[in-house]
Each structure stands twice: as structure tokens, then as C-alpha cells.
Design a protein around this motif. Structure first.
Motif, PDB file in Angstrom:
ATOM      1  N   LEU A 165      17.101  10.311  30.578  1.00  0.00           N
ATOM      2  CA  LEU A 165      17.046  10.216  29.112  1.00  0.00           C
ATOM      3  C   LEU A 165      16.455   8.870  28.694  1.00  0.00           C
ATOM      4  N   GLU A 166      15.207   8.652  29.098  1.00  0.00           N
ATOM      5  CA  GLU A 166      14.545   7.382  28.819  1.00  0.00           C
ATOM      6  C   GLU A 166      14.402   7.128  27.315  1.00  0.00           C
ATOM      7  N   ARG A 167      14.008   8.179  26.563  1.00  0.00           N
ATOM      8  CA  ARG A 167      13.806   8.026  25.121  1.00  0.00           C
ATOM      9  C   ARG A 167      15.132   7.691  24.414  1.00  0.00           C
ATOM     10  N   HIS A 168      16.214   8.308  24.864  1.00  0.00           N
ATOM     11  CA  HIS A 168      17.519   8.034  24.274  1.00  0.00           C
ATOM     12  C   HIS A 168      17.899   6.553  24.433  1.00  0.00           C
ATOM     13  N   ARG A 169      17.723   6.061  25.669  1.00  0.00           N
ATOM     14  CA  ARG A 169      18.103   4.671  25.931  1.00  0.00           C
ATOM     15  C   ARG A 169      17.178   3.697  25.193  1.00  0.00           C
ATOM     16  N   TYR A 170      15.907   4.066  25.080  1.00  0.00           N
ATOM     17  CA  TYR A 170      14.946   3.214  24.363  1.00  0.00           C
ATOM     18  C   TYR A 170      15.371   3.047  22.899  1.00  0.00           C
ATOM     19  N   LEU A 171      15.741   4.154  22.257  1.00  0.00           N
ATOM     20  CA  LEU A 171      16.127   4.099  20.848  1.00  0.00           C
ATOM     21  C   LEU A 171      17.450   3.351  20.656  1.00  0.00           C
ATOM     22  N   LEU A 172      18.384   3.515  21.579  1.00  0.00           N
ATOM     23  CA  LEU A 172      19.644   2.768  21.483  1.00  0.00           C
ATOM     24  C   LEU A 172      19.393   1.272  21.562  1.00  0.00           C
ATOM     25  N   ARG A 173      18.461   0.863  22.457  1.00  0.00           N
ATOM     26  CA  ARG A 173      18.142  -0.565  22.577  1.00  0.00           C
ATOM     27  C   ARG A 173      17.334  -1.055  21.368  1.00  0.00           C
ATOM     28  N   LYS A 174      16.500  -0.206  20.825  1.00  0.00           N
ATOM     29  CA  LYS A 174      15.639  -0.574  19.689  1.00  0.00           C
ATOM     30  C   LYS A 174      16.462  -0.992  18.477  1.00  0.00           C
ATOM     31  N   PHE A 175      17.582  -0.300  18.266  1.00  0.00           N
ATOM     32  CA  PHE A 175      18.368  -0.544  17.056  1.00  0.00           C
ATOM     33  C   PHE A 175      19.652  -1.330  17.321  1.00  0.00           C
ATOM     34  N   VAL A 176      19.651  -2.132  18.404  1.00  0.00           N
ATOM     35  CA  VAL A 176      20.784  -3.035  18.639  1.00  0.00           C
ATOM     36  C   VAL A 176      20.950  -3.959  17.424  1.00  0.00           C
ATOM     37  N   GLU A 177      19.812  -4.462  16.910  1.00  0.00           N
ATOM     38  CA  GLU A 177      19.795  -5.186  15.641  1.00  0.00           C
ATOM     39  C   GLU A 177      19.344  -4.208  14.567  1.00  0.00           C
ATOM     40  N   GLU A 235      22.699   1.553  29.209  1.00  0.00           N
ATOM     41  CA  GLU A 235      22.179   1.784  30.573  1.00  0.00           C
ATOM     42  C   GLU A 235      22.243   3.248  30.952  1.00  0.00           C
ATOM     43  N   LYS A 236      23.317   3.939  30.614  1.00  0.00           N
ATOM     44  CA  LYS A 236      23.458   5.369  30.947  1.00  0.00           C
ATOM     45  C   LYS A 236      24.307   6.038  29.889  1.00  0.00           C
ATOM     46  N   LEU A 237      23.911   7.244  29.474  1.00  0.00           N
ATOM     47  CA  LEU A 237      24.724   8.034  28.567  1.00  0.00           C
ATOM     48  C   LEU A 237      25.790   8.773  29.378  1.00  0.00           C
ATOM     49  N   PRO A 238      26.867   9.286  28.757  1.00  0.00           N
ATOM     50  CA  PRO A 238      27.955   9.932  29.506  1.00  0.00           C
ATOM     51  C   PRO A 238      27.474  11.056  30.422  1.00  0.00           C
ATOM     52  N   GLU A 239      26.510  11.884  29.940  1.00  0.00           N
ATOM     53  CA  GLU A 239      26.044  12.996  30.772  1.00  0.00           C
ATOM     54  C   GLU A 239      25.271  12.500  31.990  1.00  0.00           C
ATOM     55  N   ALA A 267      18.851   1.634  10.311  1.00  0.00           N
ATOM     56  CA  ALA A 267      19.623   2.159  11.449  1.00  0.00           C
ATOM     57  C   ALA A 267      20.120   1.023  12.327  1.00  0.00           C
ATOM     58  N   LYS A 268      21.277   1.254  12.931  1.00  0.00           N
ATOM     59  CA  LYS A 268      21.850   0.272  13.865  1.00  0.00           C
ATOM     60  C   LYS A 268      22.683   1.010  14.903  1.00  0.00           C
ATOM     61  N   THR A 269      22.554   0.599  16.142  1.00  0.00           N
ATOM     62  CA  THR A 269      23.338   1.195  17.226  1.00  0.00           C
ATOM     63  C   THR A 269      24.814   0.916  17.009  1.00  0.00           C
ATOM     64  N   SER A 270      25.638   1.954  17.103  1.00  0.00           N
ATOM     65  CA  SER A 270      27.079   1.809  16.873  1.00  0.00           C
ATOM     66  C   SER A 270      27.738   1.124  18.066  1.00  0.00           C
ATOM     67  N   ASN A 271      29.020   0.781  17.903  1.00  0.00           N
ATOM     68  CA  ASN A 271      29.755   0.152  19.006  1.00  0.00           C
ATOM     69  C   ASN A 271      29.828   1.072  20.219  1.00  0.00           C
ATOM     70  N   GLU A 272      30.007   2.379  19.969  1.00  0.00           N
ATOM     71  CA  GLU A 272      30.028   3.332  21.090  1.00  0.00           C
ATOM     72  C   GLU A 272      28.662   3.405  21.736  1.00  0.00           C
ATOM     73  N   GLY A 273      27.596   3.420  20.911  1.00  0.00           N
ATOM     74  CA  GLY A 273      26.239   3.468  21.450  1.00  0.00           C
ATOM     75  C   GLY A 273      25.909   2.267  22.312  1.00  0.00           C
ATOM     76  N   MET A 274      26.500   1.097  21.965  1.00  0.00           N
ATOM     77  CA  MET A 274      26.250  -0.116  22.753  1.00  0.00           C
ATOM     78  C   MET A 274      26.752   0.041  24.191  1.00  0.00           C
ATOM     79  N   GLU A 275      27.751   0.912  24.391  1.00  0.00           N
ATOM     80  CA  GLU A 275      28.292   1.119  25.738  1.00  0.00           C
ATOM     81  C   GLU A 275      27.375   1.981  26.596  1.00  0.00           C
TER      82      GLU A 275
END
Length: 505
Positions: free
Chosen positions: A137-149, A78-82, A67-75
Motif C-alpha cells: 500500500l505505497e500510495r496509502h503510506r505516501y498520503l499519510l506521510r504527506k499530511f503529517v503537517e 510504516e505499515k497499515l494494520p492489514e 487535511a491532517k493525518t490523525s493520531n491513529e494514522g501517525m501509527e
């Protein structure tokens, strides 16, 4: 088959390094070992195969999810759109008109509202968006950061609803791949440790080892005298390229000069200069490929004028011509040349006095379907010869001489029709396993063609398909083999046994 010699297991320095790392970490991927050893993964893969052949490692292939965070996910690290929507609503006392939010969020508003409503955070009534509640959405942001690489997805993460939501939203990209894990075989740990602790094997004795006496203490790598040496393939030209070079040498040895011209030419040289009528069905024989644009023929005004008069009423040739109004505009249109006679007629118009001996070898293009004896792009071998007393009989003799020089003994001629030669013949050669194959057309240029070129002496001409000629020469029965991408076939093709260069005495 040579007997298998039992030899004590010896390892190279790189094999010992990899084995030592495996003893420390028990199991690892190729990529992990590459990082630990400081060498490329391709090198580690080769070393692992050597250790595997000696029974010192086991390789397991696992179906692994990456798994890898997508380019959109990289944005959204810090905060998801919602969450951004909630933050804006809080700044405006918990509610805000939908139209104002559209100005702020643009295309992302639909994403933010959709997920915020799904979570029960907002309501949309009468064009107003109202904040009801909010959970970070702490868990969401954690997973996005986890899969930056890019990382392997652990089973617990793969089953996590939050992870699957991010994958569904394409904020995390997943891919299943085969993953190779290297580990020590059961019961082999002590043997591996003994090998690592023993000294590195020496591949060959040097002067220093012998002179100092160190050869007595080093471990010599076994040498199998029955092993075959490696096969080395020297650089060489493709066999079809060699064949073309051979034809070129034959023609040069016969006193011909080689000429060249462009692939994209006006219709004038491809048809009109060869006395092919602009509305005649003979043009359809070629089924040409046209190119956008037209040529400027003002530099050839003399031959253009002769072409016009010969086409319209025959000029002073005694012919009646084609009896129509010839069009310079049509003659100027561009196309991919469909034969290389277009090259030789142009050369002839510039070299009008005998003797003239010229040939050309080049690519031509037609709308042919690919099969055992047709290609839409192929190689033509055209030639012309002009002498004061040249005759049709001499032309047939010359063609026989050329083909014999190429080692082709079985050939035949039969009468045929071509728009720009008279008399004309078709030439065929015999291909083992196929039969008689048409290879060339030849003949004496018609009076109309000679007048257009401004020539007053007899000219013999021919055009050969080199690929078909190669089939006869190389003993093949499928033209597609000449362009094979099979490196083994190309390396091992026994071209040298066919090589015959004709040298006149």
C-alpha cells in the motif's frame, strides 16, 4: 460630513514589504505572507486590509479543504494494520489460527482482517486465516506521510479513492475552511512596482530631518487635518459596581459599619435564629439551595439553647413559641444563604449592647427564574440599628434618608408580614417606564428574635435587593441589563449623571 481630500498614495514600511513579496510570488495566503515577511498572521491581515483600502491588492475568499493525518494514522506511517497481518502470516507459512492472531493484535485484529479480506488478500475458514496474495500500500503510506503537517488538499488528491478511503477510516482528518488569497489587481502591477521602488513615506518631521535638510528629499506621508482623533476609553469600574460602592459610602457616612460572612451557612442562621419554625411554610418562601454536609454549632451553645426554648415554648418572652420539638440536626444542615439578614442576626448576637449600626452587602441565592425583575443569584443590602429609644417611626425615617441620599425621591411604605419582624413594612420605589417596584422589606425585630440574640433593646432591620434599587436609581426597566456583556453599552453608560453621594452635615 468632511470632504474627501485627494492625496498621493503613500505606504508604510510594512506595506511596502508585503507588496514587494506579492510582486515576486503573484499571489499568496495570509499564512504564506506571514512566513515570508517574518511577522504574525494577524499583522499581515491588518496590512492587507490597508492595501485593499488603497486598491493595491485583491482578497479572494475560497472554500478550501485542509487535511491532517490523525493520531491513529501517525501509527501506520510504516505499515497499515492489514499489512502487519500479512507480514505475520508470511512468517508462519501463510496461515495462522485466529485465536493466536487475537493474542498478537488485540483490538486491531478486526480492522486488519476486515481490510485484508476487502482487498482479497486473505480467507478465513475453520478458525484459520490464510494468505492469498498481497499488494504493498505505497500510495496509502505516501498520503499519510504527506499530511503529517496540515496542508491544503489539491483537487486531484481530493478525488483520489485512496485519500477518500483514509478519510473514511479516520486516518486522515479533513476540514473545510474559508481561505483568503491575496493577489495584485489586474493592471496594477506597474503602479505597485513604482511604489515599491519609491522611498518609504515619513509620518512626521523630526529635529534631525529639519536640521540636516533631509526633509527636502524624503516623502512625507499626507496628514488629513479633518480626520477625527481616535476614541480612547480609560479604565473604569462597571457601573453596577460603582452603584454598590456608592451605597457603601452612603452607609459609612451615616455611621454604620460594614460586616461580612460566608455564602454557605447552616440553616440555623438563615432561619432558626430568626424565629422561623422548622416546619413552617415561611421557609418555602425562600426556596433555598441546600449544600451537602452539616455545620458544627457547639461554639454557639448559648444561643442554640435560647433558640430551642423560644421555638418550643417561647422561653421568657411571653410567646407560646411554635409548640414542637426543635431539631439541632436540622438547624445544622448547610445551604447557600437566601438572604443577608442571616449575617446581621449573627453580628447582633455578638454585639448585644447599644449603639449598634451595621450593614452588609453580599450575594444571595434562590430558585428564581430569570426575567426582567428576578435572578437566581442577586445582591442583598441588609442593615440593623439598635438604640435604647429606637422606634418604628425612626426606622422609616432612616430608610427614607438612605433612599433620598441615593437620589430616589418617589418611594412608599405599606404594611406587610415578615416572619421575624413586627410591625413590618414593604418599601417600593417608582421606576420610570415600569411603575412601582418592590425593593425592600423592613420592620422591628420580634421579641422572640431579640431573646434568641440575647438583646434587650429595640432593633430595626431591613433587607433590600440592590439590583432592584439600581433599576430605580439608573432609570432602567430590566434587571438583566445590570449584567450586560455588551462592551459598548458598558463603556458608554452615562453613570456619572446619576451619581449622588449623601454627606451628613
Amino acid at each position: 460630513m468632511p470632504a474627501i481630500v485627494s492625496l498621493e498614495t503613500t505606504l508604510s514600511r510594512n506595506e511596502l514589504i508585503v507588496l514587494e513579496k506579492l510582486l515576486q510570488i503573484r499571489k499568496a495566503s495570509v499564512e504564506d505572507l506571514a512566513k515570508l515577511c517574518g511577522v504574525p498572521p494577524s499583522t499581515i491581515a491588518s496590512i492587507v486590509e490597508l492595501l485593499k483600502s488603497k486598491g493595491l491588492v485583491v482578497v479572494e475568499e475560497l472554500d478550501v479543504l485542509f487535511a491532517k493525518t490523525s493520531n491513529e494514522g501517525m501509527e501506520y506511517l510504516e505499515k497499515l494494520p492489514e499489512e502487519m497481518l500479512v507480514e505475520v502470516l508470511k512468517l508462519h507459512n501463510g496461515q495462522m489460527p485466529l485465536e493466536q492472531l487475537k493474542t498478537l493484535f488485540g483490538n486491531r485484529l478486526s480492522i486488519a482482517i476486515g481490510w485484508a479480506k476487502r482487498r482479497g488478500w486473505i480467507s478465513v475458514e475453520g478458525g484459520m486465516v490464510k494468505l492469498l496474495r498481497y499488494e504493498p500500500l505505497e500510495r496509502h503510506r505516501y498520503l499519510l506521510r504527506k499530511f503529517v503537517e496540515e496542508k491544503v488538499v489539491e483537487p486531484d488528491v481530493a478525488n483520489d479513492p485512496v485519500f477518500n478511503e483514509l478519510v473514511k477510516r479516520k486516518l486522515i482528518i479533513v476540514e473545510r475552511r474559508k481561505h483568503r488569497i491575496i493577489l495584485l489587481p489586474p493592471g496594477k502591477e506597474d503602479e505597485c512596482r513604482r511604489l515599491v521602488e519609491s522611498r518609504e513615506a515619513v509620518s512626521y518631521l523630526t529635529h534631525e530631518l529639519i536640521a540636516t535638510g533631509r526633509w527636502r528629499s524624503v516623502k512625507l506621508k499626507p496628514y488629513n487635518v479633518e480626520a477625527l482623533p481616535p476614541i480612547v476609553y480609560p479604565g473604569r469600574k462597571h457601573f453596577f459596581k460603582e452603584f454598590i460602592e456608592m451605597i457603601r459610602e452612603v452607609m459609612l457616612s451615616l455611621g454604620f459599619v460594614e460586616i461580612r460572612d460566608d455564602y454557605v451557612i447552616p440553616e440555623f442562621w438563615n432561619f432558626d435564629a430568626l424565629f422561623q419554625a422548622q416546619d413552617h411554610p415561611s421557609r418555602d418562601i425562600h426556596d433555598v439551595l441546600f449544600v451537602e454536609g452539616s455545620a458544627e454549632l457547639s461554639a454557639f451553645k448559648d444561643i442554640v439553647e435560647r433558640t430551642r426554648t423560644v421555638h418550643e415554648y417561647g422561653g421568657d418572652t411571653g410567646s407560646r413559641g411554635w409548640g414542637y420539638k426543635w431539631s439541632l440536626e436540622k438547624a445544622s444542615k448547610l445551604l447557600l444563604r437566601s438572604h443577608t439578614t442571616a449575617v446581621t442576626i449573627k453580628y447582633l448576637s455578638e454585639h448585644r449592647e447599644p449603639p449598634v449600626r451595621a450593614f452588609t452587602i453580599g450575594r444571595v441565592f434562590r430558585r428564581d427564574n430569570i426575567d426582567a425583575k428576578h435572578l437566581p443569584e442577586f445582591t442583598n443590602f441588609d442593615g440593623i440599628i439598635m438604640e435604647r429609644d429606637f422606634s418604628f417611626k425612626k426606622l422609616l425615617g432612616l430608610l427614607t434618608q438612605i433612599l433620598n441620599a441615593l437620589g430616589i425621591k418617589k418611594l412608599r411604605f405599606k404594611p406587610d408580614y415578615f416572619p421575624f419582624t413586627e410591625p413590618s413594612v414593604e418599601g417600593a420605589v417608582y421606576v420610570e417606564g415600569y411603575g412601582w417596584l418592590e425593593v425592600f422589606g423592613a420592620g422591628m425585630f420580634r421579641p422572640e428574635v431579640l431573646r434568641i440574640a440575647g438583646v434587650e433593646h429595640p432593633v430595626g432591620a431591613w433587607g433590600m435587593g440592590i439590583e432592584r434599587l439600581a433599576l430605580a436609581f439608573l432609570g432602567m426597566n430590566d434587571i438583566r441589563h445590570l449584567y450586560s456583556k455588551d462592551i459598548t453599552f458598558i463603556r458608554t453608560f452615562p453613570y456619572s449623571r446619576y451619581l449622588r453621594i449623601f454627606i451628613p452635615r
